[in-house]
Design a protein around this motif. Structure first.
Motif, short mmCIF file in Angstrom:
data_model
loop_
_atom_site.label_atom_id
_atom_site.label_comp_id
_atom_site.label_asym_id
_atom_site.label_seq_id
_atom_site.Cartn_x
_atom_site.Cartn_y
_atom_site.Cartn_z
N ALA A 196 -14.39 5.03 4.11
CA ALA A 196 -12.83 4.03 4.57
C ALA A 196 -12.04 4.42 3.55
CB ALA A 196 -14.07 3.06 4.28
N ALA A 197 -12.46 4.12 2.18
CA ALA A 197 -11.59 4.06 1.15
C ALA A 197 -10.90 5.38 1.34
CB ALA A 197 -12.55 3.59 -0.21
N TYR A 198 -11.58 6.10 1.01
CA TYR A 198 -10.43 7.70 1.61
C TYR A 198 -9.14 7.85 2.03
CZ TYR A 198 -8.91 12.28 2.01
OH TYR A 198 -8.26 13.59 1.90
N LEU A 199 -9.29 7.09 3.78
CA LEU A 199 -9.03 6.93 4.73
C LEU A 199 -8.22 5.54 4.96
CD1 LEU A 199 -11.28 7.75 7.77
CD2 LEU A 199 -9.82 9.19 6.60
N LEU A 200 -8.57 4.67 3.93
CA LEU A 200 -7.47 3.52 4.08
C LEU A 200 -6.48 3.91 2.81
CD1 LEU A 200 -10.33 0.86 4.08
CD2 LEU A 200 -8.12 1.17 5.51
N THR A 201 -6.39 4.59 1.62
CA THR A 201 -5.48 4.44 0.50
C THR A 201 -5.04 6.14 1.52
OG1 THR A 201 -7.55 4.84 -0.84
CG2 THR A 201 -5.31 5.79 -1.67
N LEU A 202 -5.45 6.48 2.44
CA LEU A 202 -4.22 8.09 2.67
C LEU A 202 -3.18 7.47 3.64
CD1 LEU A 202 -5.70 10.92 3.76
CD2 LEU A 202 -4.92 10.11 1.53
N LEU A 203 -3.97 6.31 5.34
CA LEU A 203 -3.20 5.12 5.54
C LEU A 203 -1.92 4.55 4.67
CD1 LEU A 203 -2.13 4.34 8.47
CD2 LEU A 203 -4.24 2.92 7.99
N GLU A 204 -2.81 3.70 3.65
CA GLU A 204 -1.68 2.54 3.48
C GLU A 204 -0.70 2.81 2.25
OE1 GLU A 204 -5.32 -0.39 1.69
OE2 GLU A 204 -4.49 1.34 0.32
N ASN A 205 -1.05 4.51 2.16
CA ASN A 205 0.47 5.07 1.49
C ASN A 205 1.33 5.99 2.25
OD1 ASN A 205 0.54 4.91 -1.86
ND2 ASN A 205 -1.95 5.66 -0.94
N ALA A 206 1.19 6.53 3.31
CA ALA A 206 1.29 6.94 4.45
C ALA A 206 2.93 6.01 4.86
CB ALA A 206 0.25 7.22 5.91
N LEU A 207 1.73 4.51 5.34
CA LEU A 207 2.84 3.67 5.80
C LEU A 207 4.24 3.39 5.12
CD1 LEU A 207 0.07 1.87 7.46
CD2 LEU A 207 1.98 2.50 8.53
N ILE A 208 3.37 3.20 3.44
CA ILE A 208 4.48 2.82 2.16
C ILE A 208 5.80 3.97 2.58
CG2 ILE A 208 5.04 2.20 -0.03
CD1 ILE A 208 2.80 0.78 0.13
N ILE A 209 5.60 5.17 2.85
CA ILE A 209 6.57 5.78 2.24
C ILE A 209 7.54 5.93 3.65
CG2 ILE A 209 6.94 8.13 2.09
CD1 ILE A 209 4.51 8.92 0.92
N LEU A 210 6.28 5.82 5.17
CA LEU A 210 7.25 5.47 6.39
C LEU A 210 8.42 4.62 5.96
CD1 LEU A 210 7.51 6.84 9.20
CD2 LEU A 210 5.84 5.73 9.75
N ALA A 211 7.52 3.56 6.04
CA ALA A 211 8.72 2.00 5.61
C ALA A 211 9.72 2.14 4.50
CB ALA A 211 7.93 1.17 5.25
N ILE A 212 9.38 2.90 3.23
CA ILE A 212 10.97 3.56 2.53
C ILE A 212 12.09 3.98 3.27
CG2 ILE A 212 11.25 4.23 0.49
CD1 ILE A 212 8.88 2.73 -0.71
N ARG A 213 11.35 5.26 3.75
CA ARG A 213 12.23 5.86 4.53
C ARG A 213 13.15 5.84 5.33
NH1 ARG A 213 12.36 11.35 3.14
NH2 ARG A 213 12.52 11.83 5.29
N SER A 214 12.56 4.60 6.41
CA SER A 214 12.95 4.44 7.83
C SER A 214 14.17 2.75 7.39
CB SER A 214 11.90 3.81 8.73
OG SER A 214 10.77 2.98 8.59
N ASP A 215 13.28 2.35 6.79
CA ASP A 215 14.45 1.24 6.10
C ASP A 215 15.73 1.14 5.30
OD1 ASP A 215 15.02 -2.06 5.38
OD2 ASP A 215 13.39 -2.82 5.96
N GLY A 216 16.77 1.56 6.09
CA GLY A 216 17.86 1.52 4.98
C GLY A 216 17.83 0.01 3.74
#
Length: 325
Positions: free
Chosen positions: A38-58
């Motif tokens: 659970a910790a591993y999957l959550l870590t991947l999800l959280e960091n992937a969302l942060i990368i996606l949010a930074i790339r998509s928000d000017g």
């Protein structure tokens, strides 16, 4: 356990290690498996969302968030080097790892740890420029400089790991050594070495001193200057606003440095005790899991961008800007 061996210079050299991991009852092994999965999957999800949010928000196309996206990308690989093998070992009676597999895991683990030390120092420097020299921030922190600093972090991590591996991989390990850890780390490996490892220990100590001490000095100097600048701000609201821009990073720095220093500043014989496994879990599992949460809780811009990303609301074209020039 029967192990395949190689004959090298009339000596029997190992091609397998046994990772002792967390020796507990089978029922508890399953519980640990579910928790770490659970910790591993959550870590991947959280960091992937942060990368996606930074790339998509000017609005987040700024040096601070450029480095944050690098940190998130780094930590996705950082946990992936360790967690999958650890999870398999929870469910398997065969806890062996090949010599090449162990050295590969160690190489990338050292690379990511060293890179994170330096990257956190670069992020501290970025906050120093933003708070102590705000009028020249966009002039100093250009696209080119940000790219160079980020690339330099990765290059230093890769080179440091390569030098360490040259000395560790050529050591002689006899039979099938039992490593008292859940992944291949430097000190546990040196403990099971069958020959004098003083040269490898000296190189490891010197490089660790450089990679830890130099970035730590940069962090301390940056925050000393930041604190001095904040205290000179006349209004309480102004001080709070200035401090809030670096509070998340400072929290992450304290978590990562304190847990890793506790482990790597101690003698290698301390790895004979299981307490070091618990400390290692902090910086290999817990800290990467908490870092994205810390940045989200303390940063309104990141929280707003994450909401847009999760709700699939993209930024408007007027917000599509590049890194500050």
């Amino acid at each position: 356990m029967i192990s395949k061996v190689l004959e090298v210079d009339n000596r029997t050299a190992t091609i397998h290690f046994i990772l002792l991991g967390f020796p507990t009852r089978p029922a508890f092994q399953m519980l640990l498996f579910l928790m770490f999965l659970a910790a591993y999957l959550l870590t991947l999800l959280e960091n992937a969302l942060i990368i996606l949010a930074i790339r998509s928000d000017g609005k987040l196309h700024k040096p601070m968030y450029f480095f944050l996206s690098n940190l998130s990308f780094l930590e996705m690989w950082y946990v992936t080097v360790i967690s999958p093998k650890m999870l398999v070992d929870f469910l398997s009676h065969d806890k062996t790892i090949s010599f090449n597999g162990c050295m590969t895991q160690l190489y990338f683990f050292v690379t990511f740890v060293c890179t994170e030390y330096i990257l956190l120092a670069v992020m501290a420097f970025d906050r120093h420029v933003a708070i102590c020299n705000p009028l020249r921030y966009s002039v100093i922190m250009t696209n080119q400089l940000c790219g160079t600093l980020a690339g330099g972090c990765w290059l230093c991590g890769l080179m440091t790991a390569m030098i360490k591996m040259v000395f560790i991989a050529r050591l002689y390990y006899c039979g099938t050594p039992r490593i008292n850890h859940y992944f291949c780390d430097i000190s546990p490996l040196l403990n099971v070495c069958c020959e004098d490892s003083s040269q490898a220990e000296l190189v490891d100590f010197f490089l660790a001193l450089m990679v830890i001490a130099v970035p730590l000095c940069v962090v301390v100097a940056s925050y000393a200057s930041i604190l001095s600048t904040i205290l000179r701000i006349p209004s309480a609201q102004g001080r709070q606003k200035a401090f809030s821009t670096c509070a998340s990073h400072l929290t992450v720095v304290i978590l990562f440095y304190s847990t890793t220093l506790f482990t790597y500043a101690r003698p290698k014989l301390m790895y004979a005790y299981d307490s070091n496994k618990a400390v290692s879990v902090l910086y290999t599992v817990i800290v990467p899991l908490l870092n994205p949460i810390i940045y989200c809780l303390r940063n309104r811009e990141v929280k707003a961008a994450l909401k847009k990303t999760i709700l699939c609301k993209g930024s408007g074209p007027t917000e599509d800007v590049a890194l500050s020039n």
